[in-house]
Every structure is written in structure tokens, then in C-alpha cells.
Design a protein around this motif. Sequence first.
Motif, PDB file in Angstrom:
ATOM      1  N   GLY A 167      62.076  27.952  24.661  1.00 17.33           N
ATOM      2  CA  GLY A 167      61.197  27.701  23.533  1.00 17.33           C
ATOM      3  C   GLY A 167      61.918  26.993  22.409  1.00 17.33           C
ATOM      4  N   VAL A 168      61.153  26.647  21.387  1.00 18.00           N
ATOM      5  CA  VAL A 168      61.692  26.007  20.186  1.00 18.00           C
ATOM      6  C   VAL A 168      61.337  26.879  18.991  1.00 18.00           C
ATOM      7  CG1 VAL A 168      61.498  24.013  18.657  1.00 18.00           C
ATOM      8  CG2 VAL A 168      61.624  23.672  21.120  1.00 18.00           C
ATOM      9  N   ALA A 169      62.332  27.159  18.146  1.00 18.65           N
ATOM     10  CA  ALA A 169      62.115  28.025  16.984  1.00 18.65           C
ATOM     11  C   ALA A 169      63.041  27.611  15.854  1.00 18.65           C
ATOM     12  CB  ALA A 169      62.360  29.492  17.356  1.00 18.65           C
ATOM     13  N   ASN A 170      62.659  27.972  14.642  1.00 25.33           N
ATOM     14  CA  ASN A 170      63.582  27.876  13.520  1.00 25.33           C
ATOM     15  C   ASN A 170      64.501  29.089  13.555  1.00 25.33           C
ATOM     16  OD1 ASN A 170      62.346  25.542  12.649  1.00 25.33           O
ATOM     17  ND2 ASN A 170      61.140  26.535  11.056  1.00 25.33           N
ATOM     18  N   VAL A 171      65.798  28.847  13.400  1.00 28.71           N
ATOM     19  CA  VAL A 171      66.784  29.928  13.454  1.00 28.71           C
ATOM     20  C   VAL A 171      67.631  29.902  12.186  1.00 28.71           C
ATOM     21  CG1 VAL A 171      66.832  29.850  15.973  1.00 28.71           C
ATOM     22  CG2 VAL A 171      68.517  28.547  14.679  1.00 28.71           C
ATOM     23  N   HIS A 172      68.201  31.054  11.865  1.00 31.39           N
ATOM     24  CA  HIS A 172      68.934  31.196  10.614  1.00 31.39           C
ATOM     25  C   HIS A 172      70.247  31.918  10.861  1.00 31.39           C
ATOM     26  CE1 HIS A 172      65.107  30.188   8.570  1.00 31.39           C
ATOM     27  NE2 HIS A 172      64.573  30.902   9.540  1.00 31.39           N
ATOM     28  N   PHE A 173      71.345  31.354  10.357  1.00 35.94           N
ATOM     29  CA  PHE A 173      72.644  32.011  10.347  1.00 35.94           C
ATOM     30  C   PHE A 173      72.847  32.621   8.967  1.00 35.94           C
ATOM     31  CE2 PHE A 173      74.437  28.722  13.593  1.00 35.94           C
ATOM     32  CZ  PHE A 173      73.615  29.256  14.569  1.00 35.94           C
ATOM     33  N   ARG A 229      65.413  21.364   6.151  1.00 40.98           N
ATOM     34  CA  ARG A 229      65.630  20.870   4.789  1.00 40.98           C
ATOM     35  C   ARG A 229      65.954  21.994   3.814  1.00 40.98           C
ATOM     36  NH1 ARG A 229      60.840  16.299   4.046  1.00 40.98           N
ATOM     37  NH2 ARG A 229      61.669  14.809   5.570  1.00 40.98           N
ATOM     38  N   ARG A 230      65.359  23.161   4.068  1.00 37.56           N
ATOM     39  CA  ARG A 230      65.609  24.272   3.148  1.00 37.56           C
ATOM     40  C   ARG A 230      67.085  24.652   3.125  1.00 37.56           C
ATOM     41  NH1 ARG A 230      67.219  28.700   5.005  1.00 37.56           N
ATOM     42  NH2 ARG A 230      66.741  29.780   3.056  1.00 37.56           N
ATOM     43  N   SER A 231      67.803  24.390   4.244  1.00 36.02           N
ATOM     44  CA  SER A 231      69.214  24.747   4.299  1.00 36.02           C
ATOM     45  C   SER A 231      70.013  24.003   3.242  1.00 36.02           C
ATOM     46  CB  SER A 231      69.772  24.434   5.694  1.00 36.02           C
ATOM     47  OG  SER A 231      71.115  24.824   5.795  1.00 36.02           O
ATOM     48  N   ALA A 232      69.625  22.754   2.974  1.00 38.31           N
ATOM     49  CA  ALA A 232      70.350  21.960   1.982  1.00 38.31           C
ATOM     50  C   ALA A 232      69.737  22.074   0.586  1.00 38.31           C
ATOM     51  CB  ALA A 232      70.372  20.493   2.415  1.00 38.31           C
TER      52      ALA A 232
END
Length: 612
Positions: A370-376, A415-418
Amino acid sequence: MAALLRFITCGSVDDGKSTLIGRLLYESKLLHTDQLESLAADSKRVGSRGGDLDFALLVDGLAAEREQGITIDVAYRFFATERRRFIVADTPGHEQYTRNMVTGASTAHAAVILVDARSGLLTQTRRHLHLVSLLGVRQVLLAVNKLDLVGYSPEVFAAISDEFRAFAKELGVGDVGCVPVCAVDGANVVSRSGHTPWYGGPTVLDWLENAEVTAVDDAAPARLLVQWVNRPTAEFRGYAGRVLQGVLRPGDQVRVLPGAAASTVERLVTMDGDLAEAVAGSSVTVVLAGEVDVSRGDVLAAAAAPPEVADAFQAHLVWLADDQLLPGRRYLAKIGARTVGFTADQPKYRVEVDSDGRAPAKTLRLNEIGVANVHFDVAVPFERYTANRDLGSFIVLDRLTNATVGAGMIDFALRRSANVRWQQLTVGEQSRAEQNGHRPCVVWFTGLSGAGKSTVADLVEKALHADGRRTFLLDGDNVRHGLNKDLGFTDADRVENIRRIAEVATLMVQAGLIVLVSFISPFRAERELARSLVEPGEFCEVYVDAPLAVAEQRDPKGLYAKARRGELANFTGIDSPYEPPEQPELRLDTTALEPEDAARAVVARLAAMGVI
């Protein structure tokens, strides 16, 4: 001699992968006398060909594989011909061993996918083609095996080949070869077979000897992954690692990522002395000029063209665990040489492996893609997987068991990461706590439905409020009328339910409040998440303990009765598990304590913790 080729063999179970490799070794005359003698003896003892040479035994080394006649682990073999050296990974065909196939494909230049001519393309065949495509393998050979069992039919071969090529084209795999094969008899493995006069293409070995290996781009910006800080004496400090791409030379300007420090390469040290340059694939110890803070997992990159740094991405995920992906649950991710906290959002879609279509999904199950947004939980240096496998891939680990549960390939940074940054505030938690006259704290009540959580929590808040303390009570049922009214009671929804409440409770702690949380919260992992969001000493887990039989007898809301009648699915204690706390700050046995006594015990515990 051509460059070393790494390739994998894959396909559905019992399609003949190990036999093909064994036949390659045998026909290429790469076996020593003792190996042939051992093969002959093993073939008579445990072979599947009535005493004739069973070439699969050259690869299937595990006892369980020999007993069952299948491959269940990744078997690596090195061999060489006059034209090329090879490392082959024989990967298992069973669906439950897809993780092993992903391991083998992650470093491969090419893939040989086998199908049984009698069965044609199966779901597992398509899944393997999906995975090799996703993992960046762009050279694929289809070996249509067991063609002898269909009379060496050119029509059968053509039909399977056309279907395979069409599906590969949908996946963006353009370099596809197809060979008609009988691995048992060696037809078209090393030598052409008289049984297929209608076939004029290469044999399997011909194709492998001519497959391209992507040349190392010396002009690419240098990247070195630091795996060890080497400091044998007080006078020497070096950073040992592997050059992922480009070339490093003394005098080069480098950036240390994910930080912003810059330095100059002073020396490139090896056991055999200093190097004038270190090319991609080299393992070397880098000595930098001046005092620079560098740690394991950092990347030394060409200062003029460093990779990006981010903490949120869109990624392709391959789920490899029996337990489904739970969006919002905290896992670990290993990327490069760094292990970081990891969460995944609800997948954007699941890949339908039979059609390359997209299907809606709330989670991913074993072997699904699958495809998902992931967060570290921290920013990491990265590049897209298609540009750099080492900095663009990660594995997902279970936080409690450290077992590998998934693999990921980064598509791009969000984009939110930056663009999203912490805003520094003038009034902080400490000043709010001083104004309130007590320390903030999360008091987390957990236990089965009917154990008495809400009753005790309400009495605790009543006592604290009467004493002038600033409090707020978050109750499971009340929150589901508003903030969490969109959530059901599946495991994935329960995880998201507690994640949201943990975040809200953390904000209330920052407001200086004593926040009481009354939720079943059945999973330890999510309760540990809630604890991790606040500072040490700001979390008090209260286990409101009542045996299932007692809680069911009380049944104040009639929920157990509905669950027993099959009218209420996923009910904790009946058809959904409850994981009791292992070391709570306080355990309340509500079969022995009256609610008022239990509430007084909680208040006393908060006093002992210095909260009040």
C-alpha cells in the motif's frame, strides 16, 4: 569479465526455482567431485526424483525444506562462468515467506521469475513482479518451467509470455525476457534444447551473462553512511562507514546530516593505509578537520549537493507481519544505520496485485502492498528510493518485540515536514503549573468495561476539585460523542481512539492540569505511547482490576450481553483482547475496594508522586 550480477529467483511455490539454480551450477560444470557425490547420496536419501539427481538439494539446505521439498529461507550462492560472476538469492515461494523474497530483491540487479507452464500466472507470481518492480529491479526474466508437462507447446509458452509482458508493462518494467524451460532436464537452462526448435532466444545463462549492471556514477554527489565512531585513542577520531555513491577525497567539503555542521575530509583511513580516494562501495574511516559532532547513522555528504532532511514522507509499504498495520500505533523504523520512532497514517490505498489497481484500505495485512503517509519522530537524511536504495528504504519493527513487521520505500517528503515548525511560546507548562498550585499529570484509568473506571475517576476528580485543584476528566463514552465519533471498535480504530486522547491529554498537561483519562485502552503499546508524550513523573497508570466474570456480572451498560448474543463485535474481553498493565503506578482491586476507598488510594498516590 563483466561486473558481478546479483539476481534472485522467485515465483510461486514448487515452480522449480531451486532446481533451476541447481541445474545452472551442474550444467556450467561448477560443482566439485565431492559436491556431486554428496548430491547423488542426498538424492537417493531425501530426493524427490526416485533416486535421480535432485538439483534442488544443492540449494535447499534447511532440513525442513528437504523434508517438504520447498524453500523457506533465502539461500545465497556464488558461482562464476568465463564471462561473469554471480550471486543468486533463491527466495521462497510460499506467501507467508514474502518477507524473505523482499530481502533477496532489495540488493538485486535482476530477477528470474518462474511459472509452472500448467498453471500460468498466479497471484503470487504477480505479487513477486510487483515487489521486484517496487524494489527497483528493472531487468526481469520469465522462465516458463515444466514445459515438458505440456508437450513443449509453443502456444502455451506464447500465451503465458504475452500475459506476463503486458502486466510488466503496466508496472513500468520494460526489460523483460521470456525463456521456455524444463529445469529438471536442463532444457534451455545452459544449452538450447531440441524440444523447442521454435524458440530462437537466449538460454537462461545467456540472458544472465548479458544482463546489465548499473555502473557506479562517480560524478554523483558523495554520500557516506556513518556506522561507527572509531576512537581507539584520545588522539584519533574517525567515522567508519560505507560510501553509498560518488567519490570522497581528502580536501572535500562535506556536510554532516541531519545536522548542519560542515567540515573538510582530512584523511581516508583503512587497515592497509590511507587512500587518495574512496569510491562507491568502499568501506573506509573518514577523519574530519576540527571538532565535529558526528554519530552513528549520520550521513557525510558533498557540501555542494547534500540530500534532503525530513521527518514525514509518502512511502510504499509492504506489510510482513501476521498482525495488521495499525495506523497511529508507534513502531520503530530502521533507516540507514539509525533507528527512529515511526507511525503510519491510514493508507491512501492498497495495491491490487492481480490488476495493479488501487483499492481503499484502512490498514494493511500480511503481504499486502500500500501507499501511506508515514512519520519519523526525528528528521533523517533521505533520498527517493528510485534514486538511492540505501537512503530511500527502511524496515518497520515492532516496538515491543523488535520483530520486522514491514518494509518501506520513500516516494517523497511531505511539504509539512519542511514547512511545519514548533512555535516557541512565552508562557510554558511550568508557569501554568505554578499558577495552578500543583504539578500537571495524566492519571490514566484502564481496565475492562464494568471494572469501575468511570466511577472511580469521577470520585477522584470530585475530591481534587473540592481541594482546589484544576482538573479535567476525559471519559471514553463522552469523547466518542464528539472528537472520536467517526471511529468504530476495530483494532485500528481503537489505536486511533487512544492516540487522539493521548495527544489531547498531553495538551492539557501543558496547560498545567491534572487530566483524568478513563478508557478501556486495551493495548499496552498505546498506553506506553500516552506515557511517552509527557515528562517522567507526569503519568500515573491506574489499573482498575476486576475479573471478566465480575465485570460481566455487573454489565452496567448491557454490553457483555449484546456481545455474547453476537450483536456487538470486537468487544474487549469477549472477542477482542485486553492486555493488562505489567507495572502500573497503582492497581485497584474493585472486588475488594469500595469506590470511595479506591478514589482515596488514587489521591494518596498523586500526593506521593508530588503532584498535589
